[in-house]
Write an enzyme that holds these catalytic residues in place. Structure first.
Site, short mmCIF file in Angstrom:
data_model
loop_
_atom_site.label_atom_id
_atom_site.label_comp_id
_atom_site.label_asym_id
_atom_site.label_seq_id
_atom_site.Cartn_x
_atom_site.Cartn_y
_atom_site.Cartn_z
N LEU A 165 -9.10 -18.37 17.35
CA LEU A 165 -9.35 -16.94 17.17
C LEU A 165 -8.18 -16.08 17.64
O LEU A 165 -8.12 -14.89 17.33
CB LEU A 165 -10.62 -16.53 17.94
CG LEU A 165 -11.89 -17.36 17.74
CD1 LEU A 165 -13.05 -16.71 18.45
CD2 LEU A 165 -12.19 -17.57 16.27
N GLN A 188 -1.90 -12.10 16.96
CA GLN A 188 -1.48 -10.70 17.08
C GLN A 188 -2.36 -9.99 16.07
O GLN A 188 -2.12 -10.03 14.87
CB GLN A 188 0.01 -10.56 16.74
CG GLN A 188 0.63 -9.19 17.06
CD GLN A 188 -0.01 -8.02 16.32
OE1 GLN A 188 -0.85 -7.30 16.90
NE2 GLN A 188 0.35 -7.82 15.06
N THR A 242 -9.01 -13.56 7.46
CA THR A 242 -9.34 -12.13 7.51
C THR A 242 -9.38 -11.51 6.13
O THR A 242 -8.66 -11.94 5.22
CB THR A 242 -8.30 -11.38 8.37
OG1 THR A 242 -8.48 -9.96 8.22
CG2 THR A 242 -6.88 -11.71 7.92
N GLU A 261 -8.09 -8.83 5.44
CA GLU A 261 -6.79 -8.19 5.20
C GLU A 261 -5.93 -9.03 4.26
O GLU A 261 -4.96 -8.51 3.69
CB GLU A 261 -6.06 -7.96 6.52
CG GLU A 261 -6.64 -6.87 7.38
CD GLU A 261 -6.37 -5.46 6.87
OE1 GLU A 261 -5.35 -5.27 6.17
OE2 GLU A 261 -7.18 -4.56 7.16
N TYR A 293 0.78 -8.72 9.01
CA TYR A 293 -0.40 -9.39 9.56
C TYR A 293 -1.12 -10.17 8.46
O TYR A 293 -1.43 -11.36 8.60
CB TYR A 293 -1.33 -8.37 10.19
CG TYR A 293 -2.69 -8.90 10.57
CD1 TYR A 293 -2.87 -9.65 11.72
CD2 TYR A 293 -3.81 -8.63 9.77
CE1 TYR A 293 -4.12 -10.14 12.07
CE2 TYR A 293 -5.06 -9.10 10.11
CZ TYR A 293 -5.22 -9.85 11.26
OH TYR A 293 -6.45 -10.33 11.59
N LYS A 333 -1.55 -14.27 8.01
CA LYS A 333 -2.88 -14.86 7.95
C LYS A 333 -3.08 -15.68 6.68
O LYS A 333 -3.84 -16.67 6.68
CB LYS A 333 -3.94 -13.76 8.06
CG LYS A 333 -4.17 -13.26 9.47
CD LYS A 333 -4.85 -14.32 10.33
CE LYS A 333 -5.35 -13.77 11.65
NZ LYS A 333 -6.12 -14.77 12.41
N HIS A 365 -15.41 -6.72 11.68
CA HIS A 365 -16.56 -6.91 12.54
C HIS A 365 -16.25 -6.30 13.90
O HIS A 365 -15.22 -6.56 14.49
CB HIS A 365 -16.96 -8.38 12.64
CG HIS A 365 -15.81 -9.30 12.91
ND1 HIS A 365 -14.84 -9.58 11.98
CD2 HIS A 365 -15.48 -10.00 14.02
CE1 HIS A 365 -13.96 -10.42 12.50
NE2 HIS A 365 -14.33 -10.68 13.74
#
Length: 337
Positions: free
Chosen positions: A80, A83, A125, A127, A149, A153, A179
């Site tokens: 988990l 950055q 994610t 994103e 980011y 990911k 979330h």
């Protein structure tokens, strides 16, 4: 007794997951960055700080990762840590790539070498969808990240899939949509909103300063989402799953829900950077807009389709966005002196 390791255990998701696993009878280990005093306030708020075993763990240091996994073998490994602030990723793109992308393969390859039967969870994610190519977004939607980011990911997501397919590892990714909870960091927009409004409700005068109020997100409660993470690793066959509520809400409406929970009557006026909001009851300005909070490349709309998780995992979000905003706003209000 099953054993689990959680990187990012002191974060919002890590704390909720630690409590969930402890309640299920696990021995829980967690990785924390090397600082003089680990930040355990979230674990303390959930009453589990004394029940977890903390270890120094650095996502960017291969030898540290290797030794930790060698010395503390576990049945389940939840990655988990990251950055995790999208805005910061433009300022720290190389570090973000290392911590959010390369770190995943460091962990996976160490597990492959030392304990390949460990079940692995990767925190992917929404994103990654960025400039969305399909509405709603599901596991098969083409990825189009719009931030360093999101790009990092995507690598972590695909390398998790690759180790599953190449080496038969039980490695799954949870593509989690936004979330939140009262444990959310203060730099994230939802908590920034609820904390600022709580201060205003307590008599403060400083409005919350934000960027694009038209951005739409699919917001759920973090406590629901860690249950989905755990369920993924209980499956006989590893796979990737979207976790989402299926409801999209503008930042403007999230502000409205939180303000109303605190007894305010928000009234919005103006457009773009000139938009503001006041509380009709007091006349206080509660929202201002600043260009510095607009992203270089905006993600305008995120809404997830969690039907696969509902069908295969029996998982479904239980807290509405209105309930979430109310929960967070009241928690911040109650905590303020």
């Amino acid at each position: 007794m099953k054993k689990a390791f959680i990187t990012g255990i002191t974060g919002q998701d890590g704390a909720y997951l630690a409590k969930l696993l402890l309640d299920k009878g696990y021995e829980v280990h967690g990785g924390v960055r090397r600082i003089s005093q680990p930040e355990t306030v979230r674990l303390e708020k959930l009453g589990v700080a004394k029940d977890v075993h903390l270890h120094e763990f650095d996502l960017t240091e291969m030898n540290n990762i290797f030794r930790t996994i060698r010395d503390y073998p576990v049945d389940e490994f939840y990655n988990l840590a990251a950055q995790s602030f999208v805005g910061t990723s433009w300022e720290l793109p190389i570090y973000t790539a290392d911590a959010d992308g390369m770190a995943v393969v460091r962990i996976l390859d160490t597990l492959r070498t030392l304990k390949p039967d460990t079940r692995f969870y990767q925190a992917s994610t929404s994103e990654m969808f960025g400039l969305v190519q399909e509405v709603p977004q599901r596991e098969t939607t083409r990825l189009y990240p719009r931030s360093p980011y999101g790009v990092a990911k995507v690598y972590g997501h695909y390398i998790t899939m690759n180790y599953r397919e190449s080496f038969g590892m039980h490695s799954s990714s949870g593509i989690l949509f936004n979330h939140e909870s009262p444990l959310r960091g203060k730099e994230f927009v939802t908590r920034k909103i609820t904390l600022a409004l709580a201060k205003l409700a307590k008599g403060g005068s400083d409005p919350v300063v934000l960027g694009n109020l038209d951005a739409k997100r699919d917001w759920g409660f973090a406590g629901d989402y860690v249950e989905g993470m755990w369920r993924m690793l209980q499956q006989d066959v590893a796979d990737d799953y979207v976790l989402a509520t299926g409801v999209t809400t503008t930042i403007r409406d999230f502000i409205r829900f939180a303000a109303e929970a605190l007894g305010m009557e928000p009234v919005f006026s103006g457009e773009g950077i000139h938009e503001t909001a006041i509380d009709a009851k007091t006349g206080k300005r509660i929202v201002e807009i600043s260009e510095k909070f607009f992203r270089p490349a905006e993600v305008e709309l995120l809404i997830g389709d969690a039907s696969k998780a509902e069908q295969n995992l029996g998982w479904k979000a239980t807290v509405s966005v209105q309930g979430l905003a109310q929960m967070m706003a009241k928690a911040d209000y109650d905590e303020l002196a």
